[in-house]
Scaffold this motif. Sequence first.
Motif, PDB file in Angstrom:
ATOM      1  N   ILE A   4     -44.594  -3.936  64.283  1.00  0.00           N
ATOM      2  CA  ILE A   4     -44.916  -4.004  63.381  1.00  0.00           C
ATOM      3  C   ILE A   4     -46.249  -4.350  64.776  1.00  0.00           C
ATOM      4  CG2 ILE A   4     -46.726  -5.476  61.753  1.00  0.00           C
ATOM      5  CD1 ILE A   4     -45.034  -4.499  60.489  1.00  0.00           C
ATOM      6  N   GLU A   5     -47.274  -4.027  64.502  1.00  0.00           N
ATOM      7  CA  GLU A   5     -48.278  -3.905  65.589  1.00  0.00           C
ATOM      8  C   GLU A   5     -49.563  -5.056  64.620  1.00  0.00           C
ATOM      9  OE1 GLU A   5     -52.143  -1.609  68.156  1.00  0.00           O
ATOM     10  OE2 GLU A   5     -50.895  -0.743  67.060  1.00  0.00           O
ATOM     11  N   ILE A   6     -49.887  -5.984  65.052  1.00  0.00           N
ATOM     12  CA  ILE A   6     -51.497  -6.470  64.903  1.00  0.00           C
ATOM     13  C   ILE A   6     -53.069  -6.419  65.409  1.00  0.00           C
ATOM     14  CG2 ILE A   6     -52.495  -9.137  64.046  1.00  0.00           C
ATOM     15  CD1 ILE A   6     -49.522  -9.838  63.545  1.00  0.00           C
ATOM     16  N   ARG A   7     -53.849  -6.234  64.869  1.00  0.00           N
ATOM     17  CA  ARG A   7     -54.348  -5.890  65.367  1.00  0.00           C
ATOM     18  C   ARG A   7     -56.170  -6.398  64.902  1.00  0.00           C
ATOM     19  NH1 ARG A   7     -54.501   0.416  64.351  1.00  0.00           N
ATOM     20  NH2 ARG A   7     -55.617   0.471  62.362  1.00  0.00           N
ATOM     21  N   ASP A   8     -57.055  -7.254  65.165  1.00  0.00           N
ATOM     22  CA  ASP A   8     -58.257  -7.369  64.901  1.00  0.00           C
ATOM     23  C   ASP A   8     -59.314  -6.195  64.955  1.00  0.00           C
ATOM     24  OD1 ASP A   8     -59.945  -9.286  64.171  1.00  0.00           O
ATOM     25  OD2 ASP A   8     -60.656  -9.506  65.924  1.00  0.00           O
ATOM     26  N   ASP A   9     -59.729  -5.354  63.207  1.00  0.00           N
ATOM     27  CA  ASP A   9     -60.876  -4.535  63.308  1.00  0.00           C
ATOM     28  C   ASP A   9     -62.317  -6.766  62.845  1.00  0.00           C
ATOM     29  OD1 ASP A   9     -62.931  -3.096  62.495  1.00  0.00           O
ATOM     30  OD2 ASP A   9     -61.197  -1.868  61.294  1.00  0.00           O
ATOM     31  N   LEU A  15     -57.642  -8.290  59.414  1.00  0.00           N
ATOM     32  CA  LEU A  15     -56.700  -8.439  61.099  1.00  0.00           C
ATOM     33  C   LEU A  15     -55.412  -7.767  60.199  1.00  0.00           C
ATOM     34  CD1 LEU A  15     -55.820  -9.953  63.888  1.00  0.00           C
ATOM     35  CD2 LEU A  15     -55.084 -11.972  62.370  1.00  0.00           C
ATOM     36  N   GLU A  16     -55.258  -6.605  61.030  1.00  0.00           N
ATOM     37  CA  GLU A  16     -54.459  -5.686  59.834  1.00  0.00           C
ATOM     38  C   GLU A  16     -53.066  -6.066  61.006  1.00  0.00           C
ATOM     39  OE1 GLU A  16     -57.676  -2.700  59.153  1.00  0.00           O
ATOM     40  OE2 GLU A  16     -57.204  -2.556  60.591  1.00  0.00           O
ATOM     41  N   ALA A  17     -52.066  -5.907  60.380  1.00  0.00           N
ATOM     42  CA  ALA A  17     -50.547  -5.503  60.363  1.00  0.00           C
ATOM     43  C   ALA A  17     -50.368  -4.282  60.360  1.00  0.00           C
ATOM     44  CB  ALA A  17     -49.751  -6.506  59.373  1.00  0.00           C
ATOM     45  N   ILE A  27     -55.150  -9.785  57.018  1.00  0.00           N
ATOM     46  CA  ILE A  27     -56.093 -11.240  56.227  1.00  0.00           C
ATOM     47  C   ILE A  27     -57.750 -10.282  56.481  1.00  0.00           C
ATOM     48  CG2 ILE A  27     -57.277 -13.141  57.549  1.00  0.00           C
ATOM     49  CD1 ILE A  27     -54.178 -14.005  58.197  1.00  0.00           C
ATOM     50  N   GLU A  28     -58.350 -10.788  54.996  1.00  0.00           N
ATOM     51  CA  GLU A  28     -59.512 -10.257  55.612  1.00  0.00           C
ATOM     52  C   GLU A  28     -60.871 -11.561  55.860  1.00  0.00           C
ATOM     53  OE1 GLU A  28     -60.594  -8.566  51.473  1.00  0.00           O
ATOM     54  OE2 GLU A  28     -59.590  -6.264  51.646  1.00  0.00           O
ATOM     55  N   ILE A  55     -44.573 -10.776  57.108  1.00  0.00           N
ATOM     56  CA  ILE A  55     -45.967 -10.351  57.541  1.00  0.00           C
ATOM     57  C   ILE A  55     -47.390 -10.854  57.907  1.00  0.00           C
ATOM     58  CG2 ILE A  55     -47.445  -8.281  57.180  1.00  0.00           C
ATOM     59  CD1 ILE A  55     -45.373  -6.572  56.518  1.00  0.00           C
ATOM     60  N   ALA A  56     -47.133 -11.224  56.424  1.00  0.00           N
ATOM     61  CA  ALA A  56     -48.460 -12.036  55.915  1.00  0.00           C
ATOM     62  C   ALA A  56     -48.252 -13.731  56.999  1.00  0.00           C
ATOM     63  CB  ALA A  56     -48.257 -13.004  54.400  1.00  0.00           C
ATOM     64  N   GLY A  57     -46.433 -14.345  57.415  1.00  0.00           N
ATOM     65  CA  GLY A  57     -47.121 -15.387  58.129  1.00  0.00           C
ATOM     66  C   GLY A  57     -46.982 -14.418  59.994  1.00  0.00           C
ATOM     67  N   SER A  58     -47.070 -13.894  60.150  1.00  0.00           N
ATOM     68  CA  SER A  58     -47.281 -13.081  61.417  1.00  0.00           C
ATOM     69  C   SER A  58     -48.966 -12.649  61.631  1.00  0.00           C
ATOM     70  CB  SER A  58     -46.570 -12.118  61.509  1.00  0.00           C
ATOM     71  OG  SER A  58     -45.379 -11.984  62.181  1.00  0.00           O
ATOM     72  N   LEU A  59     -49.632 -12.904  60.255  1.00  0.00           N
ATOM     73  CA  LEU A  59     -51.193 -12.477  60.712  1.00  0.00           C
ATOM     74  C   LEU A  59     -51.720 -13.689  60.797  1.00  0.00           C
ATOM     75  CD1 LEU A  59     -51.633  -9.629  57.638  1.00  0.00           C
ATOM     76  CD2 LEU A  59     -52.301  -9.629  60.076  1.00  0.00           C
TER      77      LEU A  59
END
Length: 114
Positions: A4-9, A15-17, A27-28, A55-59
Amino acid sequence: MSDIEIRDDRAAGRLEAVAAGEVVGRIEYFVLDAPERALVPVHTIVESTHEGQGIAGSLARELYRLAGREGVTVAPLCPYVVKWAARHPDEAPAADPELLRAAKEWLVAHPELF
């Protein structure tokens, strides 16, 4: 979770996984400018096929890290992030009640965005 990559749009307020090129969670959020600059998470969403993988915790963790790198506060309105922060006070400093009030007022004034 290693795939999983997390990136900020930031432009989209997400914030997307991402796994295998597909957004599997997010996370919106919005950026509040006053009374101080803050990241305000509103919703946490994980695709049902990826639930239970952390995933939610990582976000949530990455949102607080992102805020720390930017020197801003997180003012959580998202119920999941509020609960996550309560379980991880060492990683998630509490937001000032006045900041949370301002974030709620902003959200009420802009319901079309969420």
